[in-house]
Design a protein around this motif. Sequence first.
Motif, PDB file in Angstrom:
ATOM      1  N   PRO A  68       0.899  -1.172  -0.200  1.00 24.16           N
ATOM      2  CA  PRO A  68       0.119   0.086   0.142  1.00 24.16           C
ATOM      3  C   PRO A  68       0.942   1.457   0.037  1.00 24.16           C
ATOM      4  CG  PRO A  68       0.065  -0.767   1.999  1.00 24.16           C
ATOM      5  CD  PRO A  68       0.843  -1.909   1.123  1.00 24.16           C
ATOM      6  N   ASP A  69       0.249   2.329  -0.180  1.00 20.81           N
ATOM      7  CA  ASP A  69       1.027   3.459  -0.387  1.00 20.81           C
ATOM      8  C   ASP A  69       1.772   3.952   0.729  1.00 20.81           C
ATOM      9  OD1 ASP A  69       0.095   4.053  -3.038  1.00 20.81           O
ATOM     10  OD2 ASP A  69      -1.203   5.482  -2.317  1.00 20.81           O
ATOM     11  N   GLU A  70       1.340   3.623   1.986  1.00 23.60           N
ATOM     12  CA  GLU A  70       1.871   4.050   3.150  1.00 23.60           C
ATOM     13  C   GLU A  70       3.312   3.175   3.578  1.00 23.60           C
ATOM     14  OE1 GLU A  70      -1.380   1.558   4.348  1.00 23.60           O
ATOM     15  OE2 GLU A  70      -1.175   2.935   3.072  1.00 23.60           O
ATOM     16  N   ARG A  71       3.393   2.007   2.872  1.00 23.47           N
ATOM     17  CA  ARG A  71       4.492   0.969   2.999  1.00 23.47           C
ATOM     18  C   ARG A  71       5.652   1.241   1.963  1.00 23.47           C
ATOM     19  NH1 ARG A  71       4.637  -4.123   3.875  1.00 23.47           N
ATOM     20  NH2 ARG A  71       6.240  -3.850   4.858  1.00 23.47           N
ATOM     21  N   PHE A  72       5.759   2.266   1.029  1.00 26.60           N
ATOM     22  CA  PHE A  72       6.405   2.312   0.138  1.00 26.60           C
ATOM     23  C   PHE A  72       7.763   2.784   0.770  1.00 26.60           C
ATOM     24  CE2 PHE A  72       8.781   4.867  -2.987  1.00 26.60           C
ATOM     25  CZ  PHE A  72       8.810   3.924  -4.451  1.00 26.60           C
TER      26      PHE A  72
END
Length: 258
Positions: free
Chosen positions: A38-42
């Motif tokens: 997900p975006d927050e784990r890039f």
Amino acid sequence: MKIATYNVNGVNGRLAVLLRWLDETRPDIVCLQELKAPDERFPESAIAEAGYAAIWHGQKSWNGVAILSRVGAPVETRRGLPGDPLDLHSRYIEAAVAGLLVGGLYLPNGNPRPGPKFDYKLAWFERLIEHGAELIAAGVPALLIGDFNVMPTERDVYKPERWLDDALFAPEVRNAYFRLLDQGWVDALRTMHPDETIYTFWDYFRNAYARNAGLRIDHVLLSPAIAGRLVGAGVDSHVRGWEKTSDHAPVWIELAPA
């Protein structure tokens, strides 16, 4: 300018491999696929420490695309391929970078064929063809780059007779790829190596990499506005042999200055 595409098959699980390759080759612009995050784990901070600004379009467990640049921050122009507002898959991201318009994509696999996944693949390809036509008509210096999940010709697949029923080699999919090229897009890798056997993907099973039993499914397409600047292209196939690596290898091109 060196521009590359790499299906990392999990950006966090294979971050060490990605950073090692970036440090070794120092491409100017990189498109990534299959972030599977997900975006927050890039891993933005690790990418920044490596010298790259980034934009990304993530999705939990599946898909996900990103554009990295060490020649100026990418300015996002599009997130998601136009044409279907109900399609929530993270498969396309587009940005203006260093005087280029870069469209990074992860085209659907489409298996099993026939079936709804194959229908989705064909519909997605139609949307890409429509968007590609708009980019060509605009005359902009553009690239469509990433994992297309299509082997265009028999030269692009080890033992093609074994793939006749697969969605990556289906006549409809190969036809769609060449309809895209017919707009004026140039297949950079094949242009530089017209007669060579070149693969970009090797399965984890059956010792495929050691036997060089691969597929060419990662492509870099150049619009007519920049096709004349193409001076080099290749595959960093040795990266596929690294420990805990992706089943894809990075593909790169070199453009002469404008």
